[in-house]
Scaffold this motif. Structure first.
Motif, PDB file in Angstrom:
ATOM      1  N   UNK A 108       0.815  -1.223   0.000  1.00 56.72           N
ATOM      2  CA  UNK A 108       0.000   0.000   0.000  1.00 56.72           C
ATOM      3  C   UNK A 108       0.844   1.267   0.000  1.00 56.72           C
ATOM      4  N   UNK A 109       2.159   1.146   0.219  1.00 56.37           N
ATOM      5  CA  UNK A 109       3.020   2.318   0.254  1.00 56.37           C
ATOM      6  C   UNK A 109       3.366   2.777  -1.159  1.00 56.37           C
ATOM      7  N   UNK A 110       3.877   4.000  -1.270  1.00 59.63           N
ATOM      8  CA  UNK A 110       4.282   4.501  -2.585  1.00 59.63           C
ATOM      9  C   UNK A 110       5.396   3.631  -3.171  1.00 59.63           C
ATOM     10  N   UNK A 111       6.363   3.265  -2.338  1.00 61.37           N
ATOM     11  CA  UNK A 111       7.465   2.426  -2.832  1.00 61.37           C
ATOM     12  C   UNK A 111       6.936   1.088  -3.321  1.00 61.37           C
ATOM     13  N   UNK A 121       3.903   0.361  -4.402  1.00 61.51           N
ATOM     14  CA  UNK A 121       3.128   0.559  -5.626  1.00 61.51           C
ATOM     15  C   UNK A 121       4.052   0.731  -6.835  1.00 61.51           C
ATOM     16  N   UNK A 122       5.150   1.458  -6.646  1.00 60.35           N
ATOM     17  CA  UNK A 122       6.073   1.684  -7.759  1.00 60.35           C
ATOM     18  C   UNK A 122       6.756   0.386  -8.178  1.00 60.35           C
ATOM     19  N   UNK A 123       7.153  -0.431  -7.217  1.00 59.86           N
ATOM     20  CA  UNK A 123       7.791  -1.706  -7.567  1.00 59.86           C
ATOM     21  C   UNK A 123       6.821  -2.608  -8.307  1.00 59.86           C
ATOM     22  N   UNK A 124       5.591  -2.692  -7.803  1.00 58.00           N
ATOM     23  CA  UNK A 124       4.591  -3.547  -8.464  1.00 58.00           C
ATOM     24  C   UNK A 124       4.302  -3.027  -9.867  1.00 58.00           C
ATOM     25  N   UNK A 125       4.217  -1.707 -10.007  1.00 56.44           N
ATOM     26  CA  UNK A 125       3.975  -1.105 -11.319  1.00 56.44           C
ATOM     27  C   UNK A 125       5.122  -1.429 -12.271  1.00 56.44           C
ATOM     28  N   UNK A 126       6.361  -1.349 -11.769  1.00 55.87           N
ATOM     29  CA  UNK A 126       7.519  -1.591 -12.620  1.00 55.87           C
ATOM     30  C   UNK A 126       7.627  -3.060 -13.014  1.00 55.87           C
ATOM     31  N   UNK A 127       7.348  -3.950 -12.078  1.00 57.01           N
ATOM     32  CA  UNK A 127       7.426  -5.385 -12.375  1.00 57.01           C
ATOM     33  C   UNK A 127       6.466  -5.776 -13.493  1.00 57.01           C
ATOM     34  N   UNK A 128       5.303  -5.109 -13.538  1.00 55.10           N
ATOM     35  CA  UNK A 128       4.312  -5.434 -14.565  1.00 55.10           C
ATOM     36  C   UNK A 128       4.790  -5.051 -15.964  1.00 55.10           C
ATOM     37  N   UNK A 182      12.414   8.135 -14.190  1.00 49.57           N
ATOM     38  CA  UNK A 182      13.237   7.454 -13.195  1.00 49.57           C
ATOM     39  C   UNK A 182      12.526   7.423 -11.854  1.00 49.57           C
ATOM     40  N   UNK A 183      13.003   6.566 -10.983  1.00 43.98           N
ATOM     41  CA  UNK A 183      12.605   6.557  -9.589  1.00 43.98           C
ATOM     42  C   UNK A 183      13.772   7.117  -8.787  1.00 43.98           C
ATOM     43  N   UNK A 184      13.442   7.852  -7.743  1.00 43.78           N
ATOM     44  CA  UNK A 184      14.497   8.429  -6.910  1.00 43.78           C
ATOM     45  C   UNK A 184      14.337   7.958  -5.479  1.00 43.78           C
ATOM     46  N   UNK A 185      15.478   7.583  -4.902  1.00 42.96           N
ATOM     47  CA  UNK A 185      15.489   7.148  -3.508  1.00 42.96           C
ATOM     48  C   UNK A 185      15.677   8.375  -2.621  1.00 42.96           C
ATOM     49  N   UNK A 196      -1.518  -0.019 -13.204  1.00 45.75           N
ATOM     50  CA  UNK A 196      -0.495  -1.023 -13.506  1.00 45.75           C
ATOM     51  C   UNK A 196      -0.823  -1.656 -14.844  1.00 45.75           C
ATOM     52  N   UNK A 197       0.099  -1.604 -15.777  1.00 49.05           N
ATOM     53  CA  UNK A 197      -0.165  -2.181 -17.095  1.00 49.05           C
ATOM     54  C   UNK A 197       1.140  -2.578 -17.765  1.00 49.05           C
ATOM     55  N   UNK A 198       1.030  -3.503 -18.680  1.00 47.15           N
ATOM     56  CA  UNK A 198       2.205  -4.006 -19.390  1.00 47.15           C
ATOM     57  C   UNK A 198       2.627  -3.043 -20.493  1.00 47.15           C
TER      58      UNK A 198
END
Length: 964
Positions: free
Chosen positions: A418-421, A423-430, A563-566, A954-956
């Motif tokens: 549920x966190x932003x991080x 969500x971003x990982x799940x979005x990227x994996x897709x 990009x994603x930023x840490x 989230x989409x391919x």
């Protein structure tokens, strides 16, 4: 409800005592608290003021009485509902985030049952703050008087005023609270009701403090007020003081105490209010040791050994509580820290293709040590260790798994999702290609000489082998194989390599690394170059997709990707950039100029990177490219390329110097300042002072029109302007009379006779024909200008030869955003992002505080040169006379090669509601189908619903479609 149960110790505990838990949107904390109390035999009543009922409580805790009270306005309302429902002669109140000790409650009950003359009893509590790996404990209660036994309320309150321990959670006779709340007016300010609660208990009955540990209170919720009427120690808030005095007087009057008691009440209210200030006296911390499955405690130098906490029995209780806190995290501080910890765990759980990477079992073991309550991680580690045959470790993990299961809490791994991080990982994996898609793309590239090759230039100026390993691992884990890596390191070379090797090391120092980079680029046989730093991690599919897309874009010279930023706290944020945006690049280069793919031939032609601007090399390169080739050849690809460390939010002298250099090349004697650290505001310092014609349109309410005109006449510093007010003749006499009373400034206003019912487009076109100015401003009649330099700020942009239209920031009177540039397709129409954001908000990628290009701005406040307006044939009154003519005008101007600029440095009070009709919207969509398909100043990865700039679905990636 009156109790029929005798107040003696022979009755069952659940008939003698009720614990009341107060909750509001605290589902996890409530279940955690109920788990803490579930082995106790007293009754439990939950008063939950959440908007939605927690239907799972009854099933999970069948013995608990649950009351959903969404209309309860505050602490006092909840307590009133509790005393009406509790049937036991005793009760105690606790917040769902905090913990009272069952044994201490029973000891307090025994005292009251043995001493009928007392009405409340409690012990001493600590404050706690949960973190990802530890729990900090703070001083809350101090040692003082323990017996408030005066015969009168006045006598007890006089002693109570010395120490003022909070009695909110004291075990109290139900009848005592009932009488107390019957005396309190129902309308008391909820921000001070908890102070009134303690005052009322002392006024009604004797109170005893036992020398026992009684509870641990969550630090942020210690007597937490609903609003701010208390002040930090040493400061003065006159409103708070007045409120406290009013409340204290009401308290004293409610309980019939004398004038002296009113002064005591003021002291009590103030002292109890100060408990809402977070405690700063830290006593000790408990860090969870995942190896041992228990905490390790470290004590601060200052301790209060007279308090009853320093014994093994109490620390054993804390161990049990800390297990619950870590197994069911709830506090904001803890959850934010856990986002970073669980992100690292997710990254350590990846199977690495790089043979030199750290073994998976060691990665997982490291992740386990950082937070052992992630059940997905524990399961993964157990499987790996079982396969490895490590029986001792397997036994430890199995025992730990059973302990976690016994706690019966939801898997904490779900929290990360549920966190932003997360969500971003799940979005990227897709977005990663499947095995079949990988084969198809690879075959496609192979048939085209392997596709473009990428030179990855990695700066390792700190000689950090661990960061370099992370970067290497990410490259090897990617799908692209058409690359060469060159590492520029200040450390010892790990191997002798040559530029022909896939991995090449170059020894550099601080003074020569830019020259070394340029030498490598000159000698490279790669097609494209990208610069990164040690520790940056490439996404699996970023270069793979770029390789396909760039084959079809031979005209491109440089390409920006996302990009994603840490962040400094370890969490991730997305940086989804718009299509090429000249003004945003100039305003926010730290976010816009990094990690571009640059064609190697272009980089060589430009002379490489500049030593003069080492801290802004990529920004300087892009500016020089614009100087030589204009804006052609600059592109953007909506795909994240890497995850990198966010730059510090600070001013960059090299950015400013190269920006000034660039502006000088373009012929400007500009000045660059920073309104917000890390950004740039450009004053082009034009010498021209053209006449500006302000067309006021949309007149409905004459009072609103008068406010608008006054704001222009009184707040405009620029002297060369006129105001055109096209309105029907019936209004002229009223307006002329009003204008005559406004002094000499009113001579700037010209009233134009327009037929009644004329639409906005026709009206603006007609007024423009009457305008004497070189530049036109359209201004809504229900608006008010805010800043005196508003015309200068609009001219600062529109006088640039590449700019066609400039629009303003529209706000409410409180400064909250109503319009900040327009986005095509937002919420199935044309809309603005950030609506409702406070005036202090910076927005996504600082886009609320910097100048930038956008697709359109509205006629509410828009500037355009009269010559360009006429060349564009003005507003299209055929299709967009009633609505959306401003959007169509901006798009036509953009089609002609001009930029539309939105500036936050002009603020106008206006509703920001864009005029639209179904017919006009349909016509706009049809005419500008391509622009609606993808607003090039937005980003295809961002949502087109809601407030804008949120992560899209989230989409391919349509990998197969890219090959056609």
């Amino acid at each position: 409800m009156q109790s029929n149960v005798p107040t003696g110790s022979t009755a069952p505990l659940n008939e003698r005592f009720t614990l009341v838990l107060l909750a509001h949107d605290q589902s996890t904390a409530l279940r955690r608290a109920l788990r803490h109390y579930r082995d106790s035999s007293f009754a439990v009543l939950v008063i939950d003021s959440s908007s939605l009922i927690d239907a799972g409580i009854a099933a999970a805790f069948p013995s608990v009485q649950y009351l959903h009270a969404p209309t309860a306005g505050g602490f006092g309302d909840k307590v009133r509902q509790a005393v009406e429902r509790v049937s036991t002669p005793y009760l105690a109140i606790a917040d769902a985030e905090s913990f009272l000790l069952p044994q201490a409650l029973e000891q307090s009950l025994m005292f009251l049952e043995a001493h009928a003359e007392y009405g409340a009893c409690q012990g001493y509590s600590l404050a706690f703050e949960a973190h990802a790996d530890r729990v900090d404990y703070y001083l809350l209660d101090r040692k003082g008087c323990e017996d408030y036994s005066g015969a009168s309320a006045e006598a007890r309150l006089a002693v109570f005023a010395e120490d003022c321990p909070s009695l909110v959670s004291a075990l109290t006779r139900t009848e005592t609270l009932r009488r107390s709340y019957a005396s309190l007016p129902a309308g008391f300010d909820s921000r001070l009701q908890q102070a009134g609660h303690s005052y009322g208990v002392v006024a009604q009955a004797r109170v005893r403090l036992l020398d026992i540990p009684y509870g641990v209170q969550e630090r942020s919720r210690v007597v937490k007020p609903q609003g701010s009427v208390t002040t930090a120690p040493g400061s003065v808030d006159m409103r708070a003081v007045a409120e406290q005095e009013r409340f204290a007087t009401a308290l004293a009057s409610a309980f019939g105490t004398d004038a002296t008691a009113r002064e005591q009440a003021k002291i009590i209210v103030k002292k109890l209010g100060e408990r809402s200030v977070p405690q700063t006296e830290k006593l000790f911390e408990s860090t969870w040791d995942s190896r041992r499955g228990e905490p390790v405690r470290r004590f601060e130098p200052t301790q209060y050994v007279e308090l009853p906490f320093y014994n093994q029995a109490f620390f054993d209780v804390l161990t049990s509580l800390e297990f619950l806190l870590h197994a069911a995290p709830s506090g904001q501080v803890q959850l934010k820290e856990l986002e970073a910890v669980m992100l690292k765990q997710k990254e350590l759980s990846r199977l690495q293709r790089n043979t030199s990477a750290e073994p998976l079992d060691e990665q997982l073991a490291r992740a386990f040590l950082s937070y052992a309550f992630n059940q997905d991680l524990v399961k993964h580690l157990l499987e790996v260790m079982q396969a490895k045959g490590d029986k001792r470790y397997v036994q430890v993990l199995q025992a730990w798994v059973q302990r976690l299961k016994a706690a019966a809490f939801e898997n904490t791994a779900r929290l990360f999702d549920t966190t932003r991080s997360g969500q971003l990982l799940r979005w990227l994996e897709a977005r990663e290609p499947s095995a079949r898609e990988t084969h198809q793309v690879s075959k496609y590239l192979a048939a085209r000489n392997g596709g473009p090759t990428f030179g990855i230039l990695i700066l390792d100026l700190e000689a950090d082998v661990f960061k370099m390993q992370a970067t290497f691992d990410s490259i090897i884990n990617g799908y692209c194989r058409a690359f060469k890596i060159v590492v520029f390191t200040t450390g010892a070379l790990p191997a002798e390599t040559t530029p022909q090797n896939v991995l090449h090391f170059v020894r550099v120092n601080e003074s020569n690394y830019v020259d070394k980079i340029n030498q490598v680029v000159n000698q490279s046989d790669c097609d494209w170059m990208v610069m990164a730093e040690a520790g940056d991690e490439l996404t699996p599919g970023g270069l793979f997709r770029a390789g396909v897309e760039l084959l079809a874009a031979p005209q491109c010279q440089a390409v920006a990707m996302d990009e994603f930023q840490r962040q400094p706290d370890g969490t991730l944020v997305d940086v989804f950039r718009p299509g090429f945006n000249l003004d945003l690049l100039q305003s926010a280069p730290a976010l816009m100029a990094r990690h571009w793919l640059v064609r190697r031939e272009t980089l060589v032609r430009l002379g490489g990177y500049s030593r003069e601007f080492k801290n802004a090399m990529e920004f300087d390169l892009l500016l020089r490219l614009i100087e030589q080739d204009g804006l052609d050849g600059l592109a953007h690809l909506d795909e994240p390329l890497l995850t990198c460390q966010a730059l510090a939010v600070e001013d960059n002298a090299d950015e400013r110097k190269t920006l000034l250099r660039h502006l000088a090349v373009r012929g400007y004697q500009a000045d660059v300042s920073a309104v917000v650290p890390g950004t740039h505001k450009i004053d082009y310092r034009f010498a021209e002072r053209p006449l500006v014609s302000i067309i006021v349109h949309g007149i409905g309410d004459l009072t609103a029109l008068q406010r608008c005109l006054l704001s222009v006449l009184q707040r405009t510093r620029y002297q060369r302007y006129e105001v055109l007010v096209p309105t029907e003749a019936a209004n002229h006499s009223v307006l002329r009379t009003w204008l005559d009373g406004q002094g000499h400034l009113a001579s700037r206003v010209r009233l134009l006779d327009i037929d009644a019912g004329v639409a906005a487009g026709t009206l603006i076109n007609a007024a423009s024909q009457e305008a004497k100015g070189d530049y036109l401003v359209t201004l809504a009649a229900d608006s008010e200008v805010v800043n005196v330099n508003w015309i200068e700020s609009l001219l600062n942009q529109v006088l640039r030869p590449e700019v066609g239209v400039v629009g303003a920031k529209l706000v409410e009177r409180d400064g909250s955003i109503t319009q900040a540039g327009l986005i095509l397709g937002l919420n199935d129409g044309v809309g603005s992002a950030f609506v409702g954001e406070p005036k202090t908000a910076k927005g996504y990628m600082n886009r609320l505080v910097v100048e930038q290009n956008c697709s359109a701005v509205s006629f509410a406040c828009l500037m355009i040169s009269k010559q360009l307006f006429e060349a564009a044939d003005g507003v299209d009154s055929g299709l967009f006379d009633d609505a959306l003519g401003d959007v169509d005008l901006c798009l036509r101007v953009g089609q002609a090669g001009y930029l539309t600029v939105w500036t936050p440095h002009v603020q106008v009070i206006q509703s920001g509601v864009l005029a639209s009709t179904p017919q006009a919207l349909a016509a706009l969509r049809e005419k500008w189908f391509g622009a609606f398909a993808q607003d090039r100043f937005y980003n295809g990865n961002l949502a087109l619903e809601g407030e804008g700039f949120a992560l899209g679905p989230v989409r391919n990636v349509p990998w197969t479609d890219l090959l056609n």
